[in-house]
Design an enzyme around this catalytic site. Structure first.
Site, PDB file in Angstrom:
ATOM      1  N   SER A 147      28.825  22.753  -7.946  1.00 23.43           N
ATOM      2  CA  SER A 147      28.900  21.290  -7.908  1.00 23.43           C
ATOM      3  C   SER A 147      30.349  20.859  -7.804  1.00 23.43           C
ATOM      4  O   SER A 147      31.268  21.647  -8.021  1.00 23.43           O
ATOM      5  CB  SER A 147      28.280  20.701  -9.174  1.00 23.43           C
ATOM      6  OG  SER A 147      29.120  21.000 -10.276  1.00 23.43           O
ATOM      7  N   LYS A 148      30.530  19.580  -7.515  1.00 24.91           N
ATOM      8  CA  LYS A 148      31.875  19.026  -7.451  1.00 24.91           C
ATOM      9  C   LYS A 148      32.552  19.184  -8.801  1.00 24.91           C
ATOM     10  O   LYS A 148      33.745  19.447  -8.892  1.00 24.91           O
ATOM     11  CB  LYS A 148      31.785  17.563  -7.043  1.00 24.91           C
ATOM     12  CG  LYS A 148      33.129  16.920  -6.893  1.00 24.91           C
ATOM     13  CD  LYS A 148      32.960  15.487  -6.483  1.00 24.91           C
ATOM     14  CE  LYS A 148      34.157  14.663  -6.849  1.00 24.91           C
ATOM     15  NZ  LYS A 148      34.505  14.668  -8.261  1.00 24.91           N
ATOM     16  N   ARG A 149      31.748  19.052  -9.861  1.00 29.27           N
ATOM     17  CA  ARG A 149      32.299  19.206 -11.206  1.00 29.27           C
ATOM     18  C   ARG A 149      32.869  20.613 -11.420  1.00 29.27           C
ATOM     19  O   ARG A 149      33.897  20.792 -12.058  1.00 29.27           O
ATOM     20  CB  ARG A 149      31.234  18.886 -12.253  1.00 29.27           C
ATOM     21  CG  ARG A 149      31.728  17.901 -13.280  1.00 29.27           C
ATOM     22  CD  ARG A 149      30.622  17.395 -14.208  1.00 29.27           C
ATOM     23  NE  ARG A 149      29.427  16.970 -13.508  1.00 29.27           N
ATOM     24  CZ  ARG A 149      28.200  17.478 -13.739  1.00 29.27           C
ATOM     25  NH1 ARG A 149      28.042  18.427 -14.612  1.00 29.27           N
ATOM     26  NH2 ARG A 149      27.155  17.020 -13.072  1.00 29.27           N
TER      27      ARG A 149
END
Ligand code: GLU
Length: 503
Positions: free
Chosen positions: A260-262
């Protein structure tokens, strides 16, 4: 392939483009090109609540940067438009009505409050075969009641009526035979209260309208496949259904689950293809491009996330990928993303590309750091000399700045303690006697001969020379640097260096 290949990349314009999205686009593109087919960009913008201004243009820019330009798109429509889902609105309603008329779907009038009440009562509530008869819909209301509610424009949705005790079975091009028990799938909304279709109805209607032959999409869409397959059948189009290929997930480097972007933020690497600025908050999320990846490397590394050609070969041009790509070499298992490996690809590509190809990209980067380029030929020579040392484009700044201006700081700690007048004298003579016509190897020979005459060890003079010219202990062969800087610049720097070491 006996049917005409038409494939689509169908992103929703909701923000930055995740590298998994670009890989989906790439596999669609490669499959199309391999089979002389058509690669289509379709913008899935029916969810008005998630629509983000500028996201469509950004997606187009990302695809262009990667060189995987669609044959048909909103920007370049073919004969199968519209290419934005929202522009096809009237046809979806008609399909929803057709499904209701044939008993495969129904109107549901439950208000958001009623639904959340149900969810509070039953934590695992699914609107489906076990619960639909407890709800307010055209299966539980009389025909008169339904007609009245519709006549009064009472907000409602249309839901698919999932069949009981059926198996939906299909052959996925990557995963083989896949089966779903319809009892476990809920009655998904097909048409929303605002008259817009949901993804499920729109994707089927659009794939049919655009004559899509093969659907390549991420594995996260696999649970939706039974709904789509039933819709193809229920709408009477079963014989025209595309073939399905659900691509393996791109996994986070540590642990399990989709990258994920996280994860990128947490581990310090980009996940988006290009810089994305959120129009609402103004927040910038860095992309691979701006971090200094070449598009060739980005495309190459994405292709290898879940695919290989059956050999150890890792470096592929887009042209080579078009030739080598085949579905049977796509793995079923998810592919872990490794940023160090991604940088390795970029480094290999920087080494492989010509100075001419790199020059505009490098020049742009250097100019951002106020390095002025006046001589293009000089820039090409510099690039050739240092590209092996650069894994990311911004590495060219530190690796080349000293070619364009003398160092302003000197890493002299390793030189000063051993510095003496004999060495200073040697460097004065070397600077003065430099012959600009000599090759780097001849300059080196001259340097060594002079050291010998003066009774000094050449080995102890190399580092001072490098620091005089570069400022630090890095860079290519020091006589290559001498050669490129030329007599005047080299001897100026030698004099500045002597002053620095004498001080
Ligand atoms: N709009 C979906 C997405 O955002 C497309 C899924 C599909 O290709 O069917 O990924």
């Amino acid at each position: 392939m006996n049917k005409e290949v038409r494939v689509r990349f169908a992103p929703s314009p909701t923000g930055g483009l995740h590298l998994g999205g670009v890989r989906t686009a790439l596999f669609n593109y490669l499959f199309a090109k391999k089979h002389n087919g058509t690669f289509i960009l379709r913008i899935e913008d029916t969810d008005q609540t998630r629509f983000v201004a500028g996201a469509e243009e950004y997606i187009v820019d990302c695809l262009n940067w990667c060189g995987i330009t669609p044959d048909e798109s909103p920007q370049q429509p073919g004969a199968f438009g519209p290419y934005r889902q929202s522009e096809r609105k009237p046809s979806y309603k008609q399909y929803a009505e057709q499904l209701i008329a044939s008993g495969y779907a129904y109107y549901a009038f439950d208000t958001p409050e009623e639904l959340s009440e149900k969810r509070n009562e039953q934590p695992n509530f699914l609107y489906g075969q076990k619960t639909r008869m407890q709800m307010r819909n055209s299966l539980t209301l009389t025909q008169n009641e339904v007609s009245e509610l519709l006549a009064q424009n009472v907000p409602h949705v249309v839901r698919i009526k999932m069949p009981t005790d059926e198996q939906v079975t299909f052959t996925d091009m990557i995963r083989g035979v896949v089966s779903f028990d319809t009892n476990l799938v809920d009655d998904k909304v097909l048409l929303k209260a605002d008259g817009m279709p949901t993804y499920h109805l729109a994707v089927v209607a659009d794939d049919k309208a655009m004559q899509i032959s093969h659907v390549f999409r991420g594995e996260e869409w696999l649970p939706s496949a039974p709904i789509h397959i039933l819709l193809w059948k229920y709408l009477g189009w079963g014989h025209e259904m595309p073939e399905w290929a659900h691509l393996p997930l791109i996994l986070k480097p540590d642990g399990n689950g989709k990258l994920s972007k996280r994860d990128g933020d947490r581990l310090g690497f980009p996940v988006y293809a290009m810089n994305w600025i959120d129009p609402k908050t103004g927040d910038l999320t860095k992309g691979f491009k701006e971090l200094g990846f070449l598009s060739e490397a980005f495309v190459n590394l994405l292709a290898l996330l879940g695919w290989n050609d059956g050999t150890d070969k890792e470096l592929f041009t887009l042209e080579e990928l078009k030739q080598a790509f085949s579905i049977d070499r796509i793995s079923k298992a998810g592919a872990k993303f490794d940023f160090e490996k991604a940088k390795w690809f970029n480094h290999e590509w920087i080494k492989a590309e010509s100075a001419e190809h790199l020059a505009p990209i490098v020049k742009n980067e250097l100019q951002k750091s106020d390095i002025k380029i006046t001589d293009e030929t000089f820039l090409l020579t510099v690039i050739d000399l240092i590209k092996d040392r650069c894994a990311l484009i911004p590495d060219f700044i530190a690796q080349s700045a000293y070619f364009f201006a003398p160092p302003t700081t000197y890493d002299s700690a390793a030189v000063k303690p051993k510095w003496n007048n004999e060495k200073a004298d040697f460097f004065h003579s070397f600077g003065a006697s430099l012959d600009p016509e000599l090759a780097a190897s001849e300059l080196e020979a001259q340097f060594k001969a002079l050291a010998e005459t003066k009774g000094l060890k050449a080995g102890e003079l190399m580092l001072p020379l490098r620091i005089m010219l570069v400022g630090g202990k890095f860079g290519p062969g020091v006589f290559d640097i001498v050669k490129l800087l030329g007599k005047k610049e080299t001897s100026n720097r030698i004099e500045r260096g002597i002053a620095e070491f004498n001080s």
